[in-house]
Design an enzyme around this catalytic site. Sequence first.
Site, short mmCIF file in Angstrom:
data_model
loop_
_atom_site.label_atom_id
_atom_site.label_comp_id
_atom_site.label_asym_id
_atom_site.label_seq_id
_atom_site.Cartn_x
_atom_site.Cartn_y
_atom_site.Cartn_z
N ASN A 15 30.16 -14.13 -26.07
CA ASN A 15 30.19 -13.87 -24.62
C ASN A 15 28.75 -14.06 -24.12
O ASN A 15 27.91 -13.18 -24.27
CB ASN A 15 30.67 -12.42 -24.40
CG ASN A 15 30.74 -12.07 -22.93
OD1 ASN A 15 30.34 -12.86 -22.07
ND2 ASN A 15 31.21 -10.87 -22.65
N LYS A 22 26.55 -11.68 -26.32
CA LYS A 22 27.25 -10.68 -27.14
C LYS A 22 28.12 -11.43 -28.13
O LYS A 22 28.65 -12.50 -27.79
CB LYS A 22 28.17 -9.83 -26.26
CG LYS A 22 27.47 -8.75 -25.47
CD LYS A 22 28.50 -7.77 -24.96
CE LYS A 22 28.19 -7.41 -23.53
NZ LYS A 22 29.29 -6.80 -22.81
N ARG A 99 34.11 -16.58 -24.31
CA ARG A 99 34.56 -16.05 -23.02
C ARG A 99 34.01 -16.98 -21.94
O ARG A 99 32.81 -17.29 -21.93
CB ARG A 99 34.01 -14.64 -22.81
CG ARG A 99 34.35 -14.12 -21.44
CD ARG A 99 33.65 -12.83 -21.12
NE ARG A 99 34.02 -12.39 -19.79
CZ ARG A 99 33.22 -11.71 -18.99
NH1 ARG A 99 32.01 -11.38 -19.38
NH2 ARG A 99 33.63 -11.36 -17.80
N HIS A 188 38.25 -10.31 -15.09
CA HIS A 188 38.59 -9.30 -16.11
C HIS A 188 39.98 -9.54 -16.70
O HIS A 188 40.61 -8.61 -17.22
CB HIS A 188 38.59 -7.87 -15.53
CG HIS A 188 37.27 -7.36 -15.07
ND1 HIS A 188 37.15 -6.59 -13.94
CD2 HIS A 188 36.03 -7.50 -15.57
CE1 HIS A 188 35.88 -6.26 -13.75
NE2 HIS A 188 35.17 -6.81 -14.74
N ARG A 249 28.15 -3.71 -6.31
CA ARG A 249 28.87 -4.61 -5.39
C ARG A 249 29.67 -3.82 -4.37
O ARG A 249 30.27 -2.80 -4.70
CB ARG A 249 29.83 -5.50 -6.19
CG ARG A 249 29.12 -6.57 -6.99
CD ARG A 249 30.08 -7.31 -7.90
NE ARG A 249 29.62 -7.25 -9.28
CZ ARG A 249 30.36 -7.55 -10.33
NH1 ARG A 249 31.61 -7.92 -10.18
NH2 ARG A 249 29.86 -7.46 -11.54
N ILE A 340 33.82 3.41 -17.19
CA ILE A 340 34.16 4.59 -16.38
C ILE A 340 35.60 5.03 -16.66
O ILE A 340 35.87 6.22 -16.87
CB ILE A 340 33.98 4.27 -14.87
CG1 ILE A 340 32.52 3.89 -14.59
CG2 ILE A 340 34.41 5.45 -14.01
CD1 ILE A 340 32.25 3.37 -13.18
N GLU A 393 38.35 -6.93 -25.28
CA GLU A 393 38.45 -8.34 -24.86
C GLU A 393 38.15 -9.28 -26.02
O GLU A 393 38.76 -10.34 -26.13
CB GLU A 393 37.46 -8.60 -23.72
CG GLU A 393 37.87 -7.93 -22.43
CD GLU A 393 36.70 -7.70 -21.48
OE1 GLU A 393 35.89 -6.80 -21.75
OE2 GLU A 393 36.62 -8.41 -20.48
P1 AMP Z 1 30.98 -1.09 -18.43
O1 AMP Z 1 30.57 -2.07 -17.36
O2 AMP Z 1 32.43 -1.17 -18.79
O3 AMP Z 1 30.07 -1.10 -19.62
O4 AMP Z 1 30.80 0.38 -17.77
C1 AMP Z 1 29.57 0.85 -17.31
C2 AMP Z 1 29.80 2.09 -16.46
O5 AMP Z 1 30.44 3.10 -17.25
C3 AMP Z 1 28.51 2.72 -15.93
O6 AMP Z 1 28.67 3.03 -14.55
C4 AMP Z 1 28.40 4.00 -16.72
O7 AMP Z 1 27.80 5.02 -16.01
C5 AMP Z 1 29.88 4.34 -16.92
N1 AMP Z 1 30.06 5.34 -17.96
C6 AMP Z 1 29.84 5.24 -19.28
N2 AMP Z 1 30.06 6.44 -19.87
C7 AMP Z 1 30.45 7.31 -18.89
C8 AMP Z 1 30.83 8.69 -18.84
N3 AMP Z 1 30.87 9.42 -19.94
N4 AMP Z 1 31.15 9.21 -17.64
C9 AMP Z 1 31.10 8.48 -16.51
N5 AMP Z 1 30.77 7.17 -16.49
C10 AMP Z 1 30.44 6.60 -17.66
#
Ligand code: AMP
Length: 413
Positions: A15, A22, A99, A188, A249, A340, A393
């Site tokens: 990726n 990655k 990807r 996604h 965004r 999240i 993914e």
């Molecule tokens: P990603 O783009 O899927 O890697 O997700 C990144 C987002 O996940 C960021 O906004 C992080 O703050 C959020 N995130 C990761 N761990 C937690 C958690 N325990 N609680 C709330 N948000 C989280």
Amino acid sequence: MKKIKSSRMKVLVLNSGSSSVKYQLFNGSNKKSLVQGKISNIGTDEAEIWLKRDKGNAVKFTKSILNHELAIRQILDSLLNKKTGFIKDVSEIFAVGHRVVHGGEFFSQPTIITDEVLARIEECSQLAPLHNPAQIKGIQACQKLLQGVPEVAVFDTAFHQTIHRETYLYGIPYAYYEKYKIRRYGFHGTSHYYVARQASKLDGRPIQKLKIITCHLGNGSSLAAVKHGKCIDTSMGFTPLEGLIMGTRSGDIDCSAVFYLMRQENLTIDQADSILNKESGLKGLSNNSNDMLKIIEHSKKGDEQSQVAFDAFCYRIKKYVGAYTAAMNGLDVLVFTAGIGENSPPVRAKVCDELDFLGIKLSNLVNNQTIGVEKMISKDESPVKVWVIPTNEELVIAEQTLNVIYSDVKQEG
Ligand code: AMP
């Protein structure tokens, strides 16, 4: 095409981003992940190299890595390492799955990369200028370093190609669709596909009988409505800017508000683009951070801007859940995934709050205990089942890469 020896068959998944790559290496016979890693800050003397082997500790170090080709060379070197590597010879890499973010209207399936396919991916670069060019660099580096190894492109947009015309068209003159292909594409897709499929497996009902909404909530966020196994709508659009409020965004916004802002602040197109993509969302609303963990932390301490960012983020998701339930004439399963979605009980609770009229009854106890694992978080009696499912993914890319190559071998006789 060479003969397949399944015991030694490995699939490398890549990726590539503008300054990062990655990767994950899978055992082709059982689809087990052997090692995953990331090289970031490519183009500098201090590129960060991180890798984690299955059942091993993570390793981290920095090194000068000036371009994508050198990054992929570094990845191959670590895979070939005599003591800690996973392959004795590059010939064990049976295929590479890439990807690719944007496949436009050209690709609705994973596709073996030929010169013609690469030219099409290049054409789609106009639609994803931040992503496709980096992925092309990754593909070209592999063509050079892994000569003769088949490469497959797996597109983020492919899963959404089942969306109907009335859903993907915008209400603008049709000529602009014909001339510039301006329409909803969605992103996604690999993640939405994986968690929808996994939800049906865990739920024990065939996907062809289910109406599923998948919520991919990370720094970039999108929802998809998956009816009987096919995506019928998704919240990201022509670009990944549309839809939900995201880390940086804006998501949905009245275009006239943007024109107004540009006139008031005398902004160039690039400046406006940068504000909407990089300064908005949670970061813009909270005046603070794009990180949901920090937003929640600050809200708890009484920071009103962070609270409003949190509330707006969750409200937008809830609105789409309602819309997609209507679009599918019902809902059986709601899935949360990505950073999240997998890790934030407060976000999931807020989204599901007062959705009992739709049949969503969350178990607060189970929701609060569920972080980063596959788990049903709705009450047993909830008509709609709510699941947390960590996305994967890379696994889908590995599987689809193998499928495409197997079917190519079959066709060759
Ligand atoms: P990603 O783009 O899927 O890697 O997700 C990144 C987002 O996940 C960021 O906004 C992080 O703050 C959020 N995130 C990761 N761990 C937690 C958690 N325990 N609680 C709330 N948000 C989280």
